[in-house]
Design an enzyme around this catalytic site. Structure first.
Site, short mmCIF file in Angstrom:
data_model
loop_
_atom_site.label_atom_id
_atom_site.label_comp_id
_atom_site.label_asym_id
_atom_site.label_seq_id
_atom_site.Cartn_x
_atom_site.Cartn_y
_atom_site.Cartn_z
N ASP A 62 0.78 -1.14 0.05
CA ASP A 62 0.05 -0.07 -0.12
C ASP A 62 0.96 1.21 -0.15
O ASP A 62 2.02 1.26 0.57
CB ASP A 62 -0.93 0.08 1.42
CG ASP A 62 -1.84 1.28 1.24
OD1 ASP A 62 -2.34 1.64 0.39
OD2 ASP A 62 -1.83 1.63 2.46
N THR B 53 0.34 4.81 0.98
CA THR B 53 0.32 5.93 2.15
C THR B 53 0.01 5.12 3.55
O THR B 53 -0.40 4.27 3.88
CB THR B 53 -1.09 6.71 2.23
OG1 THR B 53 -1.35 7.37 0.81
CG2 THR B 53 -1.04 7.73 3.52
N ASP C 186 -1.97 -0.71 5.91
CA ASP C 186 -2.23 -0.49 7.17
C ASP C 186 -3.97 0.05 7.40
O ASP C 186 -4.08 0.45 8.55
CB ASP C 186 -1.43 0.69 7.75
CG ASP C 186 -1.68 1.98 6.90
OD1 ASP C 186 -2.12 2.04 5.94
OD2 ASP C 186 -1.31 3.19 7.39
#
Length: 703
Positions: A392, A394, A595
């Site tokens: 991912d 960000t 996250d």
């Protein structure tokens, strides 16, 4: 009325028997077959001063060995009483076998007394001593088929039947001692791994009815206010509402330096205040705290078996049939019962069935000490095989928070840079989204003064406006300022495109009369990201991918900067899982690192899902691995640990097969007596277990 029933009338539990360092309680709930005894053992073991415990469900009793301190005794009695009042978790686990030394000592005493006993007495006592082993063999044969218990029963039974009572008892002693050491070793590995991340219970100061009272941390309610001072352990996950302090978070995140906490900062249960004082509003308490969730993660991990473990168990059972067949063949060829007994004492199953899971626990322990939680042997096995890592963007490849990179002024004479940033920050401090936090943080870093202003008006998901200094400031997206307020940023298109090509987010600022500036923000690349990507390639990960919901322009700019092999941008959460499945369909073994809540489907779809330290609860719940510290380089450590663990499993497996096969050949040729065979076999098993647990024997910090 028995002691346990009477104890229910008191607020503090009373032991039915005690010595200076040992307590025994008899409690009704210990006889409940629905109780999760794995949870119960862990809960009791976390009491400060408790060294070991043993639960006997049939006798409804628990024996606890402790350090002899009267305060520890009081804590144990209070904990037992607290268990009566709470609803115990339901589970299928039985109490752990702790390894009973009684049979070992009984057999040793019989061997020592053998020279002084008449033959009839020695014969009778030998058959009584062997009854448990023979009965266990019969039970196994009837209910589970030909297992190692059957071979043990035949081996010692044949030796005793030939009148070699001392030899039979020595063989029984060696088997009992080996079983005792194996059981103790396995239990110790579980205990050490659980204690590695299980916080000690603490007493906390809680504000109730206008005064502070001290209560156990598991009695705190969500929403209550907790005060924590120097040297005290924070009892809840919560939000700081007053005070400033330096907090040591190393036990949870692995960060070596204390972290400053002040109003509106979040704190984690299990961390320690080193300087200052905090007033905390409890958000997550008891079993909902971060540390409790981590502990449940570990408990679940201990119950999971990997394909390698299941394969080792199948091969071990097959080796029992091999031993049985070899023994039968030897007896047909030689008619030698002594050789038959020796062959039947060769047991592949202990080293294979116990060595493999203990090696996985060793890997989990090493990883946990480094700040990585791996959810069982299957996660370790799959992680060791990955060749593709999907990130991912960000919060994973980049830092979680945005940073102001550019303050673009369109009319320097009327709106100097510092004035534009100070006025924008003074209004944005009333918002809570990441862009606003970054602007406010930048103004504080540059020590710009707060500018007085009127009441702020919000247009959700678009922007805000506010009277300030005789004018009205407009802040928000380009769509908000152009379509809603009638301004045009078209004359500045080249500057906007230049910022966007660098992957930056733009906050637009104007007045009702004209555009006055733009503030560009970027989610900066983590300092360790380039080194992590290079290290993964060095370790055979040949395909590095970025998967993000961010715009294609920003995603491709970052991918080019980092040298990634492939990028998927503007992906919805459900689309992310599809990308992972596509990569797996190409034959790749995929790890996904993310996250956010929207990463849940991708974490589940991947061969291995890895959640970052600041990940959302859903991300951590669905992941196979969790990084406890906000460091991407822990991913490399996790990969190395997984591969070292699989190497240990492979070498232990080969050693178990090779050594035991050699012992079996020696027994078949008549070169090894039953006693020698038992010594070599049990010594090999214990040695391999100790090798598997090498990492569990040394000290490690709690995480």
């Amino acid at each position: 009325m028995d002691a346990s029933a009477g104890a229910f009338l008191d607020d503090v539990a009373r032991p039915v028997h005690e010595t200076p360092d040992r307590l025994r309680f008899r409690e009704r709930f210990l006889g409940d077959p629905l109780v999760d005894f794995s949870w119960l053992e862990t809960w009791l073991e976390q009491i400060r001063g408790v060294e070991s415990l043993r639960i006997n469900r049939r006798a409804r009793s628990v024996v606890l060995h402790y350090d002899g301190d009267p305060q520890t005794r009081a804590r144990i009695c209070a904990a037992i009483a607290a268990l009566r009042r709470r609803r115990l978790p339901v589970g299928e686990s039985e109490p752990s076998a702790s390894g009973d030394l009684g049979p070992v000592l009984t057999t040793a005493a019989l061997i020592a007394a053998s020279p002084f006993l008449p033959v009839w007495a020695l014969r009778a006592l030998t058959f009584v001593n062997l009854f448990r082993t023979v009965a266990a063999g019969g039970e196994a044969l009837i209910n589970r088929g030909v297992k190692i218990e059957v071979l043990d029963a035949i081996a010692v039974g044949l030796t005793a039947a030939r009148g070699e009572y001392v030899t039979a008892n020595i063989t029984e002693l060696l088997m009992q001692l080996g079983a005792y050491l194996e059981t103790r070793t396995e239990r110790q590995s579980n205990r050490m791994l659980r204690r590695l991340i299980r916080p000690e219970p603490v007493m906390a100061w809680v504000e109730r009815e206008g005064r502070l009272i001290q209560i156990p941390d598991d009695e705190i309610q969500a929403g209550e206010r907790v005060e924590t001072g120097v040297g005290e352990r924070i009892a809840v996950d919560g939000l700081v509402i007053d005070g400033t302090a330096l907090v040591n978070q190393s036990s949870i995140t692995g960060e070596p330096m204390p972290v400053r906490k002040e109003v509106m900062d979040r704190v984690i249960a299990g961390t320690v205040v080193e300087d200052g004082r905090l007033r905390i509003e409890a958000r997550h308490v008891g079993e909902d705290t971060t540390t409790a969730r981590i502990a449940r993660f570990i408990d679940e991990s201990l119950e999971r078996s990997s394909p390698t473990q299941r394969m080792a168990e199948r091969l071990a059972d097959q080796r029992v049939l091999l031993t049985l067949g070899a023994g039968g063949l030897i007896y047909l060829l030689t008619g030698d019962q002594r050789r038959l007994s020796s062959v039947f004492l060769v047991d592949y199953s202990c080293a294979l069935k116990l060595g493999t899971p203990l090696a996985f626990k060793s890997g989990m322990y090493h990883a946990a000490a480094a700040g990585i939680l791996l959810k069982g042997g299957e996660a370790i096995e799959r992680l060791a095989e990955i060749d593709t890592v999907v990130f991912d963007k960000t919060g994973t490849l980049t830092n979680s928070s945005l940073e102001v990179s550019d303050v673009v002024v369109l009319d320097e004479a009327r709106w100097p840079r510092d004035r534009l940033l100070a006025m924008t920050a003074s209004i944005e401090e009333h918002a809570s989204h990441p862009v606003a936090e970054a602007v406010v943080r930048k103004a504080k870093q540059e020590r710009l003064n707060h500018v007085d202003h009127g009441e702020v008006e919000y247009l959700v998901a678009h922007g805000m406006s506010c009277p300030m200094g005789g004018d009205r400031l407009l802040i928000g997206s380009r769509h908000f300022l152009e379509d809603h307020e009638g301004l045009s940023f078209a004359p500045f298109e080249s500057r906007i495109e230049a910022l966007q090509s660098e992957g930056k987010t733009i906050l637009y600022v104007g007045t009702p009369a004209e555009p006055i500036g733009m503030i560009a923000l970027s989610d900066s690349v983590r300092a360790e990201t380039p080194a992590v990507l290079a290290a993964l390639r060095e370790r055979g990960v040949n395909h590095l991918v970025m998967l993000t919901g961010d715009s294609a322009v920003r995603a491709e700019a970052l991918a080019a900067q980092l040298g990634l092999d492939e990028v998927f941008a503007e992906q919805a959460p459900e689309d992310k899982a599809g990308v992972i499945e596509q990569l797996r369909a190409e034959g790749r073994r995929v790890a996904f690192v993310g996250d956010g809540v929207n990463d849940g489907p991708a974490l589940i779809a991947a061969d291995v899902g890895v959640a970052m330290a600041r990940g959302a609860d859903l991300a951590r719940a669905t992941a196979d691995a969790m990084l406890l510290e906000d460091r991407l380089d822990l991913l490399v450590e996790a990969l190395e640990t997984a591969r070292r663990t699989m190497g240990l499993v492979a070498t232990n497996y080969k050693a178990a097969i090779g050594i035991n096969t050699g012992v079996m050949l020696g027994a078949a040729l008549g070169a090894l007596s039953p006693v020698t065979t038992a010594v070599l076999h049990n010594g090999t098993t214990v040695g391999l277990l100790l090798r598997a647990l090498r990492g569990l024997s040394g000290p490690a910090e709690k995480v």
